[in-house]
Design an enzyme around this catalytic site. Structure first.
Site, PDB file in Angstrom:
ATOM      1  N   HIS A 205      48.412  35.805   9.505  1.00 58.44           N
ATOM      2  CA  HIS A 205      47.083  36.350   9.831  1.00 58.44           C
ATOM      3  C   HIS A 205      46.897  37.970   9.627  1.00 58.44           C
ATOM      4  O   HIS A 205      47.565  38.404  10.556  1.00 58.44           O
ATOM      5  CB  HIS A 205      46.415  35.929  11.102  1.00 58.44           C
ATOM      6  CG  HIS A 205      46.335  34.418  11.434  1.00 58.44           C
ATOM      7  ND1 HIS A 205      45.478  33.788  10.674  1.00 58.44           N
ATOM      8  CD2 HIS A 205      46.943  33.716  12.114  1.00 58.44           C
ATOM      9  CE1 HIS A 205      45.435  32.479  11.045  1.00 58.44           C
ATOM     10  NE2 HIS A 205      46.346  32.514  11.839  1.00 58.44           N
ATOM     11  N   GLU A 234      49.096  29.894   7.862  1.00 58.38           N
ATOM     12  CA  GLU A 234      47.782  29.982   8.287  1.00 58.38           C
ATOM     13  C   GLU A 234      47.118  31.337   7.704  1.00 58.38           C
ATOM     14  O   GLU A 234      46.379  31.968   8.307  1.00 58.38           O
ATOM     15  CB  GLU A 234      47.482  30.142   9.788  1.00 58.38           C
ATOM     16  CG  GLU A 234      48.132  28.785  10.355  1.00 58.38           C
ATOM     17  CD  GLU A 234      47.940  29.069  12.076  1.00 58.38           C
ATOM     18  OE1 GLU A 234      47.301  29.919  12.493  1.00 58.38           O
ATOM     19  OE2 GLU A 234      48.348  28.298  12.537  1.00 58.38           O
TER      20      GLU A 234
HETATM   21  C1  XIL Z   1      41.758  28.460  15.588  1.00 56.88           C
HETATM   22  C2  XIL Z   1      40.993  27.776  14.931  1.00 56.88           C
HETATM   23  O1  XIL Z   1      40.841  28.368  13.514  1.00 56.88           O
HETATM   24  C3  XIL Z   1      39.727  27.933  15.726  1.00 56.88           C
HETATM   25  O2  XIL Z   1      38.684  27.138  15.108  1.00 56.88           O
HETATM   26  C4  XIL Z   1      39.802  27.684  17.143  1.00 56.88           C
HETATM   27  O3  XIL Z   1      38.474  27.898  17.917  1.00 56.88           O
HETATM   28  C5  XIL Z   1      41.084  28.375  17.876  1.00 56.88           C
HETATM   29  O4  XIL Z   1      41.953  27.998  16.913  1.00 56.88           O
HETATM   30  N1  XIL Z   1      46.863  30.403  15.353  1.00 56.88           N
HETATM   31  C6  XIL Z   1      46.893  28.901  15.407  1.00 56.88           C
HETATM   32  C7  XIL Z   1      45.738  28.232  14.986  1.00 56.88           C
HETATM   33  O5  XIL Z   1      47.827  28.436  15.441  1.00 56.88           O
HETATM   34  O6  XIL Z   1      45.411  26.880  15.788  1.00 56.88           O
HETATM   35  C8  XIL Z   1      44.362  29.107  15.531  1.00 56.88           C
HETATM   36  O7  XIL Z   1      43.311  28.069  15.040  1.00 56.88           O
HETATM   37  C9  XIL Z   1      44.343  30.384  14.898  1.00 56.88           C
HETATM   38  C10 XIL Z   1      45.764  31.137  15.317  1.00 56.88           C
END
Ligand code: XIL
Length: 301
Positions: A205, A234
């Site tokens: 991210h 992610e």
């Molecule tokens: C996030 C989801 O995208 C959202 O919809 C939810 O409200 C919160 O979680 N790290 C992770 C993910 O491992 O599971 C998270 O996903 C984002 C950060």
């Protein structure tokens, strides 16, 4: 190749996205999902609060919808996440000690058993290390059950679904830093002691506060050199235009340059699907049109 999935497949990789079950009835969303992606990760539907809202009572309906659809379409599934400090049901948040440890093991076992044989890779443990320079474990109710909670979760997952690849997944571990080095040292230790671990997930991210760094590929490679697969799990990158496109291309090239980088997952399809409250961190705009970043990834693949 003309899609992310086919281009990645030509390089023996998958290209995936997070999927929200409630959006599958949106034809623009599901159309892009079917066309472009060869792997899916349920965005929230497999988390502890979703799958075991009451202790001992399991609800798999929403996650099953995503998994069955993916299997029918020949897409891989990344299971996410079996043991995590966040998105726990209230009953688990209120447990500690042996009761919490036993509940965690039961949860891992029951969920991994339900999906046995259908999951390519599981995020067995998510986000267990602290941010910053300490290299310590994150303080959490799970951590307070004892430092061995991570290996206990991995062993339970292996017993329940022996064919699935078992991953440790985290954020701010994308470059070489104290946090990623702490995860690295855990993998070294697990390999030395025979704790089952097959892969490490790098959430990736990226935003101005935690940008993509030049040592990204080197960090993936040092983990791969330990004998685990690495996956970008992610991916989203705040920004727009050519700067954003260049960063997406750099991530793609880094994965392709690391033999054991088996795939890339973006955390949503359209900018409007992103978990980020604002911004435009994904590959498709709100109308479902491919962005410059999309073309950059496709070109890099
Ligand atoms: C996030 C989801 O995208 C959202 O919809 C939810 O409200 C919160 O979680 N790290 C992770 C993910 O491992 O599971 C998270 O996903 C984002 C950060």
């Amino acid at each position: 190749a003309t899609t992310l999935g086919t281009a990645a497949a030509a390089k023996n990789r998958y290209f995936g996205t997070a999927v929200a079950a409630y959006k599958l009835s949106d034809s623009v969303y599901s159309g892009i999902l079917n066309r472009e992606f060869t792997s899916v990760t349920p965005e929230n539907e497999m988390k502890w609060d979703a799958t075991e809202p009451t202790q001992g009572t399991f609800t798999f309906t929403a996650a099953d919808t995503i998994v069955n659809r993916a299997v029918a379409n020949g897409q891989k599934v990344r299971g996410h996440a079996l043991a995590w400090h966040s998105q726990q049901p209230a009953w688990a948040q209120n447990l500690s000690g042996t009761a919490l440890r036993n509940a965690m093991v039961n949860h891992v076992t029951r969920v991994a058993t339900h999906y046995q044989g259908k999951i390519d890779s599981w995020d067995v443990v998510n986000e267990a290390f602290a941010d910053g320079s300490s290299g310590a474990r994150r303080d959490s109710n799970l951590q307070r059950t004892g430092n061995d909670w991570i290996e206990v979760a991995f062993r339970a997952a292996r017993a329940a679904d022996p064919a699935a690849k078992l991953c440790y997944n985290d954020y701010n571990t994308d470059g070489i830093n104290a946090k990623s080095t702490a995860v690295y040292n855990m993998v070294v230790d697990f390999k030395a002691r025979g704790v089952p671990i097959d892969c490490v997930g790098f959430q990736s991210h990226f935003n101005p506060q935690s940008p993509l760094t030049a040592d990204y590929q080197a960090n993936l490679q040092r983990f791969a050199d330990l004998g685990v697969d690495v996956q970008i799990t992610e991916l989203d990158i705040e920004g727009s235009g050519s700067a954003q496109a260049d960063s997406f291309a750099a991530v793609t090239r880094a994965c392709l340059a690391v033999t054991r980088c088996t795939g890339i997952t973006v955390w949503g399809i359209r900018d409007t699907d992103s978990w980020r409250a604002s911004g435009t961190p994904l590959l498709f705009d709100g109308n479902g049109n491919p962005k410059q970043a999309y073309t950059a990834v496709l070109t890099a693949l």
